[in-house]
Design a protein around this motif. Structure first.
Motif, short mmCIF file in Angstrom:
data_model
loop_
_atom_site.label_atom_id
_atom_site.label_comp_id
_atom_site.label_asym_id
_atom_site.label_seq_id
_atom_site.Cartn_x
_atom_site.Cartn_y
_atom_site.Cartn_z
N GLN A 39 0.83 -1.20 0.00
CA GLN A 39 0.00 0.00 0.00
C GLN A 39 0.86 1.26 0.00
O GLN A 39 0.64 2.16 -0.80
CB GLN A 39 -0.91 0.02 1.23
CG GLN A 39 -1.98 -1.04 1.24
CD GLN A 39 -2.71 -1.08 2.57
OE1 GLN A 39 -2.09 -1.07 3.62
NE2 GLN A 39 -4.04 -1.13 2.51
N ALA A 42 2.63 1.79 -3.33
CA ALA A 42 1.71 2.25 -4.38
C ALA A 42 1.31 3.70 -4.16
O ALA A 42 1.32 4.51 -5.10
CB ALA A 42 0.47 1.36 -4.42
N LEU A 46 2.19 6.66 -6.77
CA LEU A 46 1.09 7.31 -7.48
C LEU A 46 0.97 8.79 -7.17
O LEU A 46 0.44 9.55 -7.97
CB LEU A 46 -0.23 6.58 -7.21
CG LEU A 46 -0.32 5.20 -7.84
CD1 LEU A 46 -1.56 4.47 -7.34
CD2 LEU A 46 -0.31 5.27 -9.36
N LYS A 64 -5.83 -3.71 -1.25
CA LYS A 64 -5.51 -3.24 -2.60
C LYS A 64 -6.23 -1.92 -2.88
O LYS A 64 -5.65 -1.00 -3.45
CB LYS A 64 -5.94 -4.26 -3.65
CG LYS A 64 -5.09 -5.50 -3.73
CD LYS A 64 -5.52 -6.41 -4.86
CE LYS A 64 -6.87 -7.03 -4.69
NZ LYS A 64 -7.01 -8.03 -3.66
N PHE A 68 -4.88 2.34 -4.35
CA PHE A 68 -5.20 3.26 -5.45
C PHE A 68 -6.21 4.32 -5.04
O PHE A 68 -6.18 5.44 -5.54
CB PHE A 68 -5.69 2.51 -6.70
CG PHE A 68 -7.03 1.83 -6.58
CD1 PHE A 68 -8.22 2.54 -6.70
CD2 PHE A 68 -7.10 0.47 -6.36
CE1 PHE A 68 -9.45 1.91 -6.60
CE2 PHE A 68 -8.33 -0.18 -6.26
CZ PHE A 68 -9.50 0.54 -6.37
N PHE A 173 -5.81 9.96 -13.08
CA PHE A 173 -5.93 8.54 -12.79
C PHE A 173 -7.02 7.87 -13.61
O PHE A 173 -8.14 8.37 -13.70
CB PHE A 173 -6.25 8.31 -11.30
CG PHE A 173 -5.13 8.70 -10.39
CD1 PHE A 173 -4.02 7.89 -10.23
CD2 PHE A 173 -5.19 9.89 -9.68
CE1 PHE A 173 -2.99 8.25 -9.39
CE2 PHE A 173 -4.15 10.25 -8.83
CZ PHE A 173 -3.05 9.43 -8.69
N VAL A 175 -8.33 4.09 -13.29
CA VAL A 175 -8.19 2.88 -12.48
C VAL A 175 -9.05 1.79 -13.07
O VAL A 175 -10.25 1.98 -13.31
CB VAL A 175 -8.63 3.15 -11.01
CG1 VAL A 175 -8.61 1.87 -10.19
CG2 VAL A 175 -7.77 4.21 -10.38
N ASP A 177 -10.26 -1.53 -11.82
CA ASP A 177 -10.34 -2.41 -10.65
C ASP A 177 -10.86 -3.77 -11.08
O ASP A 177 -11.73 -3.85 -11.97
CB ASP A 177 -11.25 -1.80 -9.59
CG ASP A 177 -11.05 -2.41 -8.20
OD1 ASP A 177 -10.18 -3.31 -8.07
OD2 ASP A 177 -11.75 -2.02 -7.28
#
Length: 181
Positions: A39, A42, A46, A64, A68, A173, A175, A177
């Motif tokens: 975590q 990331a 990011l 997870k 993000f 971003f 994402v 998922d």
């Protein structure tokens, strides 16, 4: 799971970091003050000025989503403070509406608990989005948009949606998922 940086030492607003710490404590995390290593790595990547794409793969229940979602929220908070106009900062694509609904609820809980409800605008666009809601999104795009791949395609090919929702975007971003589905 290996312990990473303390939530408060990550590049997150202190109020947001506190909310995540409290959530981890409620869920019985033995190291609630700290993120897992995957975590914190990331989040740090990011939110870095020279961020690269990140893929987070780890077991169920390992956080997870926070890897993000926290950068997405922090970026939207920064954007809301910097700009006085609406505009997309992130698009979160889910394979099922049920997942998008769950994530929308989680985002709203994080924003409310940290005192940022109303600062960051979040919306969901799916087959249940009414014409009135679509018009509202076109007039004032949210910071964070949750959708699925079919609806994202519609957003990109319909001129009214594309021109309205993507107007003034500062999208950092995208994402995907549950990309395996």
């Amino acid at each position: 799971f290996k312990t990473g940086m303390a939530w408060r030492d990550l590049p997150l607003d202190p109020k947001l970091a506190r909310v995540i710490e409290e959530r981890a404590r409620r869920h019985g995390s033995p190291t609630a003050e700290s993120a897992y290593l995957h975590q914190s790595a990331a989040i740090a990547e990011l939110l870095s000025p020279s961020a690269h794409p990140v893929v987070i793969t780890t077991g169920t229940g390992s956080g997870k989503t926070e890897g993000f979602l926290l950068p997405v929220l922090q970026n939207a908070l920064d954007d809301a403070a910097r700009f006085s106009r609406s505009g997309l900062t992130a698009i979160l694509v889910y394979p099922m509406n049920a997942l998008a609904n769950d994530q929308l609820e989680r985002i709203e809980q994080y924003l409310t608990a940290s005192g940022f409800a109303g600062t960051v605008n979040v919306a969901k666009y799916d087959r249940g989005t009414t014409q009135e809601e679509r018009n509202r999104l076109r007039a004032s795009p949210p910071h964070i948009l949750l959708t699925n791949y079919m609806m994202l395609e519609y957003l990109l090919v319909r001129p009214a949606d594309r021109d309205g929702i993507f107007a003034n975007h500062r999208c950092r971003f995208l994402v995907l998922d549950e990309v395996h589905t």
